[in-house]
Design an enzyme around this catalytic site. Structure first.
Site, PDB file in Angstrom:
ATOM      1  N   SER A 116       0.851  -1.193   0.000  1.00  0.00           N
ATOM      2  CA  SER A 116       0.000   0.000   0.000  1.00  0.00           C
ATOM      3  C   SER A 116       0.884   1.239   0.000  1.00  0.00           C
ATOM      4  O   SER A 116       2.003   1.223   0.533  1.00  0.00           O
ATOM      5  CB  SER A 116      -0.885  -0.001   1.257  1.00  0.00           C
ATOM      6  OG  SER A 116      -1.508   1.257   1.428  1.00  0.00           O
ATOM      7  N   TYR A 167      -1.338  -0.844  10.336  1.00  0.00           N
ATOM      8  CA  TYR A 167      -1.492  -1.263   8.939  1.00  0.00           C
ATOM      9  C   TYR A 167      -0.298  -0.779   8.112  1.00  0.00           C
ATOM     10  O   TYR A 167       0.297  -1.550   7.346  1.00  0.00           O
ATOM     11  CB  TYR A 167      -2.790  -0.690   8.382  1.00  0.00           C
ATOM     12  CG  TYR A 167      -2.978  -0.902   6.900  1.00  0.00           C
ATOM     13  CD1 TYR A 167      -3.335  -2.146   6.404  1.00  0.00           C
ATOM     14  CD2 TYR A 167      -2.819   0.159   6.006  1.00  0.00           C
ATOM     15  CE1 TYR A 167      -3.513  -2.339   5.036  1.00  0.00           C
ATOM     16  CE2 TYR A 167      -3.000  -0.033   4.646  1.00  0.00           C
ATOM     17  CZ  TYR A 167      -3.346  -1.285   4.163  1.00  0.00           C
ATOM     18  OH  TYR A 167      -3.520  -1.475   2.821  1.00  0.00           O
TER      19      TYR A 167
END
Length: 259
Positions: free
Chosen positions: A151, A164
């Site tokens: 990401s 995350y």
């Protein structure tokens, strides 16, 4: 006609029964690659396989919990029985942030749980497939491709979601380390870093006018990504055109990180 012909190749896609994982699997199959989907949900697996076969692709699925070593080993055994070899592995399974709370309020258990899901699953999957690829390479056969879904948050962070971002940053480092370690076996390793891709998972955000007005000015191409944008990179990576290309972080973000 697809620019890259993947006929004769086989790829595993974890989390390939939905979202960008299914987009990757579908694109790989359209290019001639046999695809084995690993996922926990039998019904979703079956629906994904049916969709790919309906478009003329070759696909099967295995029920697999990528955080369980025995489940991963069983799924890989099934892949080899069905297809005989693995040329690429796309470790796409994992979870998003969830638990969006301030860092100073984050319980250790929540931190450990997300890192375990995102890191252990990729570690176990890539390690099992890499062993197979190394064995083949030592017999003089071609190497392979190892790929993780990361990401843009791994590089630029994200408020109230540091666990995350940390897990994805670790995956970037893992693939670059593997790119060095496994190069002598002609095994390449990459990470694909999506920004905002329009899927069922992100629909709530991308349909929110306030969110769109805040984010869109930061995307130079002035649109959100589509699963096809993500999938096209997977096809390139599996192709012979990428055989001398390794350790890459592919940004699928419309220029967001360049802003």
């Amino acid at each position: 006609m697809n620019r890259f012909d993947l006929t004769g190749k086989t790829a595993i896609v974890t989390g390939g029964n939905g979202g960008i994982g299914l987009g990757m699997a579908t694109a790989l199959a359209e290019a001639g690659c046999a695809v084995h989907l690993w996922g926990r949900n039998a019904a979703k697996n079956a629906a994904a396989v049916e969709r790919i076969k309906a478009q003329g692709g070759r696909a099967e699925a295995a029920i697999c919990d990528v955080s369980d070593p025995r489940s991963v080993a069983a799924a890989l055994d099934e892949t080899l029985k069905l297809f005989g070899r693995v040329d690429g592995c796309f470790a796409n399974a994992g979870v998003g942030g969830g638990g969006r709370r301030a860092f100073i309020e984050r319980p250790l258990e929540e931190w450990r749980q997300l890192l375990s899901v995102n890191l252990d699953g990729s570690f176990l999957t890539l390690q099992a497939v890499a062993r197979h690829m190394v064995e083949r390479a030592e017999k003089g056969e071609a190497g392979g491709r190892l790929v993780v879904t990361s990401s843009v948050a791994s590089l630029y962070g994200t408020a109230r979601n540091e666990h995350y971002a940390a897990s994805k940053a670790a995956l970037n480092a893992l693939t670059r380390a593997l790119a060095v370690e496994l190069a002598r076996y002609r095994i390449t390793a990459h990470a694909i870093l999506p920004g905002w891709i329009e899927t069922e998972m992100t629909k709530r955000a991308t349909n929110d006018e306030k969110f769109v007005n805040a984010v869109m000015p930061r995307i130079p191409m002035r649109r959100f990504g589509k699963p096809e944008d993500f999938a096209a990179i997977a096809v390139y990576i599996m192709s012979d055109a990428s055989q001398y290309h390794t350790g890459e972080l592919f940004f699928i973000d419309g220029g967001y990180v360049l802003f």
